[in-house]
Design an enzyme around this catalytic site. Sequence first.
Site, PDB file in Angstrom:
ATOM      1  N   CYS A  36       0.795  -1.221   0.019  1.00 46.45           N
ATOM      2  CA  CYS A  36      -0.103  -0.029   0.123  1.00 46.45           C
ATOM      3  C   CYS A  36       0.844   1.256  -0.148  1.00 46.45           C
ATOM      4  CB  CYS A  36      -0.930  -0.036   1.154  1.00 46.45           C
ATOM      5  SG  CYS A  36       0.009  -0.256   2.639  1.00 46.45           S
ATOM      6  N   ASP A  38       2.421   2.574   2.512  1.00 41.73           N
ATOM      7  CA  ASP A  38       2.445   3.097   3.780  1.00 41.73           C
ATOM      8  C   ASP A  38       3.859   2.874   4.497  1.00 41.73           C
ATOM      9  OD1 ASP A  38      -0.145   4.322   3.375  1.00 41.73           O
ATOM     10  OD2 ASP A  38      -1.015   2.662   4.310  1.00 41.73           O
ATOM     11  N   CYS A  65      -2.753   3.273   7.584  1.00 38.35           N
ATOM     12  CA  CYS A  65      -4.129   3.053   7.616  1.00 38.35           C
ATOM     13  C   CYS A  65      -4.514   3.089   9.447  1.00 38.35           C
ATOM     14  CB  CYS A  65      -4.866   2.093   6.913  1.00 38.35           C
ATOM     15  SG  CYS A  65      -4.512   0.594   7.697  1.00 38.35           S
ATOM     16  N   CYS A 109      -1.249  -4.797   6.913  1.00 44.34           N
ATOM     17  CA  CYS A 109      -1.103  -3.577   7.948  1.00 44.34           C
ATOM     18  C   CYS A 109      -0.476  -3.977   9.182  1.00 44.34           C
ATOM     19  CB  CYS A 109      -2.608  -3.122   8.261  1.00 44.34           C
ATOM     20  SG  CYS A 109      -3.400  -2.775   6.814  1.00 44.34           S
TER      21      CYS A 109
HETATM   22 FE1  FES Z   1      -1.309   0.675   4.423  1.00 45.79          FE
HETATM   23 FE2  FES Z   1      -3.033  -0.497   6.079  1.00 45.79          FE
HETATM   24  S1  FES Z   1      -3.538   0.075   4.260  1.00 45.79           S
HETATM   25  S2  FES Z   1      -0.876  -0.134   6.201  1.00 45.79           S
END
Ligand code: FES
Length: 159
Positions: A36, A38, A65, A109
């Site tokens: 993602c 992140d 997230c 995540c």
């Molecule tokens: Fe990226 Fe949860 S969607 S850490």
Amino acid sequence: MSDELEQRIEEAIRNPQNLGEMENADAIGTVGSADCGDMLRMWVKFKEEDGRKVIDRATFQTFGCQTAIAVASVATEMLAGKTVAEAMTMSGQDLAAPLGALPPVKIHCAQLVEGALRSALGGNPAESAAPANPSPAASTLLQSFPQPSPKKLKVVLDT
Ligand code: FES
């Protein structure tokens, strides 16, 4: 996602525990998620307890997230008192256990939290950043992103 899980995540992000950078941390780990994009950074402080080196405290920052925030919150609470060996055996699922089972789409995540923990415990503050972090010495997660050069800034007006 089940209502119960959603509720636990909401509770955790309403009052996240151990959020923020830690001064004088003994170890820092940063990872980025290939799934993602992140990022999550974890700071760890150790202490001696009954002749063993255990985790005294762990804190985190993330551009992630709500699930990542919730997992990091509960995980950093669980880590206190664990030895490095014990912490290294914990999977993303273990770290998210207080929230309940995550749906497959949210497993990465929790793996972000696991990755930051392993990165921190596998190295020292100067060397523990994962490849996703271009500046390992940066003290905050925001500082770890390359800063744009003002000369290269391009403003596009949407008319
Ligand atoms: Fe990226 Fe949860 S969607 S850490």
